[in-house]
Scaffold this motif. Structure first.
Motif, mmCIF file in Angstrom:
data_model
loop_
_atom_site.group_PDB
_atom_site.id
_atom_site.type_symbol
_atom_site.label_atom_id
_atom_site.label_comp_id
_atom_site.label_asym_id
_atom_site.label_seq_id
_atom_site.Cartn_x
_atom_site.Cartn_y
_atom_site.Cartn_z
ATOM 1 N N TRP A 43 40.061 33.540 29.633
ATOM 2 C CA TRP A 43 40.195 33.237 31.064
ATOM 3 C C TRP A 43 40.851 34.377 31.843
ATOM 4 O O TRP A 43 41.191 34.200 33.018
ATOM 5 N N ASP A 44 41.091 35.516 31.184
ATOM 6 C CA ASP A 44 41.764 36.651 31.836
ATOM 7 C C ASP A 44 43.136 36.242 32.366
ATOM 8 O O ASP A 44 43.534 36.602 33.472
ATOM 9 N N SER B 158 41.843 36.917 39.268
ATOM 10 C CA SER B 158 40.839 36.140 39.986
ATOM 11 C C SER B 158 39.607 37.010 40.204
ATOM 12 O O SER B 158 39.671 38.008 40.931
ATOM 13 N N ARG B 159 38.510 36.641 39.588
ATOM 14 C CA ARG B 159 37.280 37.418 39.761
ATOM 15 C C ARG B 159 36.655 37.192 41.132
ATOM 16 O O ARG B 159 35.965 38.067 41.641
ATOM 17 N N SER B 160 36.928 36.053 41.734
ATOM 18 C CA SER B 160 36.367 35.804 43.061
ATOM 19 C C SER B 160 37.123 36.571 44.140
ATOM 20 O O SER B 160 36.540 37.026 45.126
ATOM 21 N N ARG B 161 38.449 36.737 43.950
ATOM 22 C CA ARG B 161 39.258 37.439 44.945
ATOM 23 C C ARG B 161 39.600 38.872 44.527
ATOM 24 O O ARG B 161 40.243 39.601 45.269
ATOM 25 N N ARG B 162 39.216 39.239 43.292
ATOM 26 C CA ARG B 162 39.401 40.604 42.783
ATOM 27 C C ARG B 162 40.859 41.046 42.835
ATOM 28 O O ARG B 162 41.186 42.127 43.311
ATOM 29 N N THR B 163 41.751 40.213 42.342
ATOM 30 C CA THR B 163 43.169 40.554 42.316
ATOM 31 C C THR B 163 43.886 39.692 41.289
ATOM 32 O O THR B 163 43.413 38.602 40.939
ATOM 33 N N SER C 194 46.060 44.348 32.835
ATOM 34 C CA SER C 194 45.507 45.314 33.785
ATOM 35 C C SER C 194 44.008 45.100 33.877
ATOM 36 O O SER C 194 43.383 44.569 32.949
ATOM 37 N N VAL C 195 43.441 45.491 35.006
ATOM 38 C CA VAL C 195 42.002 45.359 35.206
ATOM 39 C C VAL C 195 41.393 46.737 35.398
ATOM 40 O O VAL C 195 41.986 47.613 36.033
ATOM 41 N N HIS C 196 40.233 46.927 34.809
ATOM 42 C CA HIS C 196 39.520 48.197 34.898
ATOM 43 C C HIS C 196 38.145 47.919 35.489
ATOM 44 O O HIS C 196 37.339 47.179 34.906
ATOM 45 N N LEU C 197 37.906 48.495 36.655
ATOM 46 C CA LEU C 197 36.637 48.280 37.355
ATOM 47 C C LEU C 197 35.634 49.349 36.953
ATOM 48 O O LEU C 197 36.004 50.497 36.676
ATOM 49 N N PRO C 198 34.339 49.010 36.932
ATOM 50 C CA PRO C 198 33.320 50.015 36.601
ATOM 51 C C PRO C 198 33.297 51.112 37.657
ATOM 52 O O PRO C 198 33.594 50.855 38.827
ATOM 53 N N PRO C 199 32.964 52.344 37.271
ATOM 54 C CA PRO C 199 32.926 53.440 38.251
ATOM 55 C C PRO C 199 31.869 53.210 39.313
ATOM 56 O O PRO C 199 30.828 52.594 39.071
ATOM 57 N N GLU D 94 30.941 44.019 36.146
ATOM 58 C CA GLU D 94 32.025 43.071 35.895
ATOM 59 C C GLU D 94 33.314 43.810 35.554
ATOM 60 O O GLU D 94 33.298 44.766 34.771
ATOM 61 N N PRO D 95 34.453 43.394 36.102
ATOM 62 C CA PRO D 95 35.739 44.017 35.754
ATOM 63 C C PRO D 95 36.126 43.677 34.322
ATOM 64 O O PRO D 95 35.783 42.617 33.797
ATOM 65 N N LEU D 96 36.854 44.590 33.692
ATOM 66 C CA LEU D 96 37.324 44.396 32.330
ATOM 67 C C LEU D 96 38.839 44.223 32.375
ATOM 68 O O LEU D 96 39.565 45.116 32.815
#
Length: 275
Positions: free
Chosen positions: A42-43, A107-112, A218-223, A233-235
């Motif tokens: 669930w991150d 939160s994947r919907s709010r990206r934070t 921590s979250v890592h966004l694709p380039p 999708e963020p990792l």
């Protein structure tokens, strides 16, 4: 009293906690165990204060609910926590105690990253729709600020550790968030505990101990090109570690003075600047 300190940033999060479980009012240490449960599916991380195994009970209820992600867990947190309390009451033969669940995740919907709490008792909480603090009913869900200290250490003890505490709505610029949350938990060890109904001459005991544990996410966004939003999708990555141990003895009251502080604990550091 469990000590939990959390700092939330949009792309990362730090959680520090202790590991002592004790009985009231004598403060006898019963066992030493983590207060956080990592939920990579669930991150998020579920932590708890109060009754033992509350975080695990919440995780099990989330699994049975088939929650897909952190957003769905938060959306259904009130109902899931209420059922989790019933599960704990059944396993404890009808005896339950108050607990607070802390849901920290991405939160994947709010990206934070966000932190939300659920309490089995009524109490003050932040109402995002109203934009102010309101009285929440039992199992009300409240989104928390970027700096959350449960509890907040006494001001004179915090000063001894070089910690500046939040005041009002002041924003904090933290140069070392990971160190700040560890020191906040360690400071709580020196805040003695006594139940409100205890007589004035009742012995005072410690209530934070075992170890200091730090959990990082921590979250890592694709380039993506500078002028475009990432499309993949963020990792989300997470890890946890025990960074300091105290020689507390199971079966005895927690002695606040037992053991030594790590070399970095009392080093002067301007960790926070109110702006």
């Amino acid at each position: 009293m469990t000590a939990i300190a959390i700092i939330t940033a949009p792309d990362r999060m730090w959680i520090a906690s202790d590991g002592a479980a004790y009985t009231e009012p004598d403060g006898i240490l019963r066992h030493i165990a983590p207060k956080v449960v990592l939920c990579p599916d669930w991150d998020c991380v579920i932590s708890s204060r109060g009754m033992g195994l509350a975080a695990e009970a919440m995780r099990m209820r989330g699994l049975r609910h088939n929650a897909r992600d952190f957003d769905e867990l938060v959306e259904n947190a009130s109902e899931l926590a209420e059922v989790a309390e019933a599960d704990l009451s059944l396993s404890a033969r009808g005896v339950t105690h108050h607990f607070t669940l802390i849901l920290s995740g991405y939160s994947r919907s709010r990206r934070t990253f966000e932190t939300h709490t659920v309490r089995t008792r009524p109490g003050p909480g932040w109402d995002a729709d109203a934009g102010r603090i309101v009285e929440l009913p039992p199992f009300g869900v409240s989104r928390q600020p970027a700096l959350l200290l449960l509890p907040e250490p006494a001001e004179e003890i915090a000063a001894h550790f070089g910690l500046e505490l939040p005041r009002g709505q002041a924003n904090f610029q933290l140069t070392n968030p990971e160190m700040y949350v560890q020191q906040a938990v360690m400071a709580c060890r020196y805040c003695p505990s006594r139940l409100p109904e205890s007589p004035e001459d009742a012995p005072v005991h410690g209530c934070v101990g075992g170890f200091v544990q730090v959990t990082r996410m921590s979250v890592h966004l694709p380039p993506a090109p500078p002028d475009q939003q990432p499309s993949g999708e963020p990792l989300v990555m997470m890890d946890t570690a025990i960074t300091h141990r105290r020689p507390d003895i199971i079966g005895e009251p927690i002695d606040m003075e037992r053991g030594s502080l790590p070399p970095w604990a009392l080093a002067p550091r301007p960790d926070s600047i109110a702006t």
